[in-house]
Design a protein around this motif. Structure first.
Motif, PDB file in Angstrom:
ATOM      1  N   SER A   1       0.847  -1.193   0.000  1.00  0.00           N
ATOM      2  CA  SER A   1       0.000   0.000   0.000  1.00  0.00           C
ATOM      3  C   SER A   1       0.880   1.240   0.000  1.00  0.00           C
ATOM      4  O   SER A   1       2.118   1.158   0.093  1.00  0.00           O
ATOM      5  N   LEU A   2       0.247   2.401  -0.062  1.00  0.00           N
ATOM      6  CA  LEU A   2       0.996   3.650  -0.084  1.00  0.00           C
ATOM      7  C   LEU A   2       1.701   3.916   1.241  1.00  0.00           C
ATOM      8  O   LEU A   2       2.621   4.748   1.296  1.00  0.00           O
ATOM      9  N   ALA A   3       1.269   3.242   2.311  1.00  0.00           N
ATOM     10  CA  ALA A   3       1.949   3.418   3.591  1.00  0.00           C
ATOM     11  C   ALA A   3       3.383   2.902   3.543  1.00  0.00           C
ATOM     12  O   ALA A   3       4.223   3.303   4.354  1.00  0.00           O
ATOM     13  N   GLU A   4       3.692   2.013   2.595  1.00  0.00           N
ATOM     14  CA  GLU A   4       5.030   1.445   2.471  1.00  0.00           C
ATOM     15  C   GLU A   4       5.883   2.181   1.456  1.00  0.00           C
ATOM     16  O   GLU A   4       6.951   1.707   1.070  1.00  0.00           O
ATOM     17  N   LEU A   5       5.406   3.348   1.008  1.00  0.00           N
ATOM     18  CA  LEU A   5       6.142   4.071  -0.028  1.00  0.00           C
ATOM     19  C   LEU A   5       7.487   4.577   0.494  1.00  0.00           C
ATOM     20  O   LEU A   5       8.489   4.593  -0.239  1.00  0.00           O
ATOM     21  N   GLU A   6       7.528   5.023   1.760  1.00  0.00           N
ATOM     22  CA  GLU A   6       8.787   5.483   2.338  1.00  0.00           C
ATOM     23  C   GLU A   6       9.823   4.359   2.343  1.00  0.00           C
ATOM     24  O   GLU A   6      10.998   4.568   2.034  1.00  0.00           O
TER      25      GLU A   6
ATOM     26  N   GLY B   1      -6.528   7.066   2.887  1.00  0.00           N
ATOM     27  CA  GLY B   1      -6.687   5.615   2.754  1.00  0.00           C
ATOM     28  C   GLY B   1      -7.657   5.287   1.628  1.00  0.00           C
ATOM     29  O   GLY B   1      -8.745   5.853   1.546  1.00  0.00           O
ATOM     30  N   TYR B   2      -7.246   4.380   0.729  1.00  0.00           N
ATOM     31  CA  TYR B   2      -8.057   4.067  -0.446  1.00  0.00           C
ATOM     32  C   TYR B   2      -8.361   2.570  -0.483  1.00  0.00           C
ATOM     33  O   TYR B   2      -7.884   1.796   0.353  1.00  0.00           O
ATOM     34  N   ALA B   3      -9.107   2.195  -1.462  1.00  0.00           N
ATOM     35  CA  ALA B   3      -9.413   0.783  -1.673  1.00  0.00           C
ATOM     36  C   ALA B   3      -8.125   0.005  -1.953  1.00  0.00           C
ATOM     37  O   ALA B   3      -7.128   0.560  -2.423  1.00  0.00           O
TER      38      ALA B   3
ATOM     39  N   GLU C   1      -4.583   1.253  -3.773  1.00  0.00           N
ATOM     40  CA  GLU C   1      -3.317   1.311  -3.039  1.00  0.00           C
ATOM     41  C   GLU C   1      -2.249   0.465  -3.731  1.00  0.00           C
ATOM     42  O   GLU C   1      -1.111   0.904  -3.935  1.00  0.00           O
ATOM     43  N   GLN C   2      -2.615  -0.742  -4.091  1.00  0.00           N
ATOM     44  CA  GLN C   2      -1.642  -1.644  -4.704  1.00  0.00           C
ATOM     45  C   GLN C   2      -1.199  -1.134  -6.061  1.00  0.00           C
ATOM     46  O   GLN C   2      -0.011  -1.191  -6.397  1.00  0.00           O
TER      47      GLN C   2
ATOM     48  N   ARG D   1       2.576  -0.163  -7.095  1.00  0.00           N
ATOM     49  CA  ARG D   1       3.270  -0.884  -8.178  1.00  0.00           C
ATOM     50  C   ARG D   1       3.770   0.076  -9.255  1.00  0.00           C
ATOM     51  O   ARG D   1       4.830  -0.156  -9.855  1.00  0.00           O
ATOM     52  N   VAL D   2       3.013   1.128  -9.533  1.00  0.00           N
ATOM     53  CA  VAL D   2       3.459   2.093 -10.544  1.00  0.00           C
ATOM     54  C   VAL D   2       4.752   2.758 -10.095  1.00  0.00           C
ATOM     55  O   VAL D   2       5.735   2.873 -10.861  1.00  0.00           O
TER      56      VAL D   2
END
Length: 423
Positions: free
Chosen positions: A293-298, A321-323, A327-328, A332-333
């Motif tokens: 998810s975007l929480a793991e972007l850092e 927070g999204y679906a 998020e995935q 991935r992008v």
């Protein structure tokens, strides 16, 4: 043998007949009718005062017209009506009326011709038996009506029944053929949809495997190249790079194991309607992790920094927070874009931008021009990264743009429509 030769070898029935047995039947019944009329032509010739030979010849010709009953049924019945005063053509009239009622002639024509035959038969029988002694007029009229009706109505009713049944059978055959064609078409469409579903599933699995493994393995290759470069000069840094390579390998194996677990997880059967178009989105299976998810972007950006890449992260807006699929896909992008930077732009400065807007989330990964002195790790490229990113974004109804920048770098941009699912 050509088709022409086959047609010549299997010559069909002549003239207007559809089957050979129809020819045999009509010729046979025509011959019987000719014999009957020829026999009845003898008394007719005696009454007319002509030679018997002429009466026999005339009767044979009249009776033989029954052969034409399938081609010209109205004409056959009219001939039978015309020779009714001569008291001949019993079989000709009965079979002619039956054929007329069974064919495709309009009902008003059938009713008119049958009425003419009924009246002609009634008049001839009444006139022929008028001279009989001891017969009252009422009995004579009743007998004439009975005989006329008996010779006219049953053939007409039987012909109407046979014609209706024949048309019904033809209609049923046509409907059966139509249903067979429709079933064949549905089977072809079902096979096409099944093939399409198999292709989409293979593409989805290939995309997931690429996204899960490619990034980790790329970082491993980058760290291995750095390890090779500093192994002798800086043992401490070499040991740190070796530890990072091990961590990346373990993470890649963990993600690959999770992906295989999702693919092998049993799914309870349930009726599913095949839609016309199914968006290509990641599949989430109950009991399995939903994916990054975007929480793991850092953490993702930090891994690229540890590999020696200069990465700047710019996040704007509050993350609601999204679906899971949004998020995935967003993760991935960014992941694949960073992987491409490792492959194609070693030493370039990279900027990762993420914007949380109302009803959508936008992401952009842009690298500057590649440093010519920086040695690349020699990572192979299959050309599937941009294709997979585009498929993911378009599958969610988003917008994806990728291309070179004016400064000599490369930019990947995507916008995903979404709605917050948690505060």
């Amino acid at each position: 043998m050509t088709s022409t030769g086959e047609e010549q070898g299997r010559a069909g029935p002549p003239l207007w007949w559809e089957r050979r047995r129809d020819v045999v039947w009509d010729v046979g019944i025509g011959a019987v009718s000719a014999l009957e009329c020829a026999w009845e032509g003898v008394p007719f010739a005696r009454e007319a005062g002509v030679p018997a030979v002429l009466g026999v010849l005339f009767g044979a010709v009249v009776g033989a017209t029954l052969v034409l009953r399938r081609r010209w049924p109205v004409a056959v019945v009219l001939v039978a009506i015309a020779v009714t005063p001569a008291v001949m053509g019993f079989l000709l009239g009965v079979v002619g009326l039956y054929t007329l009622a069974a064919c495709e002639v309009p009902r008003r024509v059938t009713a008119t011709v049958a009425s003419m035959s009924l009246v002609a038969t009634l008049v001839v029988i009444y006139m022929r038996t008028d001279d009989e002694a001891g017969v009252t007029q009422t009995l004579l009229l009743s007998l004439s009506v009975f005989v006329a009706v008996a010779l006219t109505v049953p053939p007409v009713l039987l012909g109407m029944y046979v014609g209706a049944r024949r048309r019904l059978m033809e209609s049923l055959h046509e409907r059966a053929d139509s249903l067979e064609r429709e079933l064949s078409l549905l089977a072809e469409r079902a096979e096409e949809r099944a093939e399409w579903a198999r292709t989409e599933e293979r593409t989805r699995i290939a995309r997931e495997m690429h996204d899960v493994v490619a990034h980790r393995v790329s970082l491993m290759v980058v760290h291995a190249a750095a390890l090779q470069a500093v192994a002798v000069k800086d043992p401490v840094k070499a040991a740190r790079n070796a530890a990072l390579v091990g961590d990346m390998g373990r993470q890649a194996l963990t993600e690959l194991r999770e992906m295989l677990g999702v693919l092998r997880a049993p799914v309870a059967p349930k009726p599913v309607a095949v839609p016309v178009a199914v968006p290509v989105v990641p599949v989430v299976v109950a009991g399995q992790e939903e994916g990054p998810s975007l929480a793991e972007l850092e953490v993702l950006v930090g891994q690229s920094r540890e590999a020696g890449m200069v990465v700047r992260l710019d996040v704007r807006g509050e993350w609601p927070g999204y679906a899971a699929e949004v998020e995935q896909t967003a993760y991935r992008v960014v992941q694949e874009a960073l992987t491409n930077c490792h492959k194609h732009a070693p030493g370039a400065e990279v900027v990762v931008r993420l914007a949380h807007r109302e009803g959508e989330v936008a992401m952009q990964v842009e690298n500057g021009p590649c440093d010519g002195d920086a040695g690349g790790a020699g990572l192979p490229s299959g050309g599937n990264g941009l294709v997979g990113m585009r498929e993911r974004v378009l599958g969610l109804g988003g917008v994806f743009v990728a291309g070179p920048t004016d400064s000599g770098g490369f930019r990947v941009s995507a916008v995903l429509p979404c709605a917050p699912v948690r505060a």
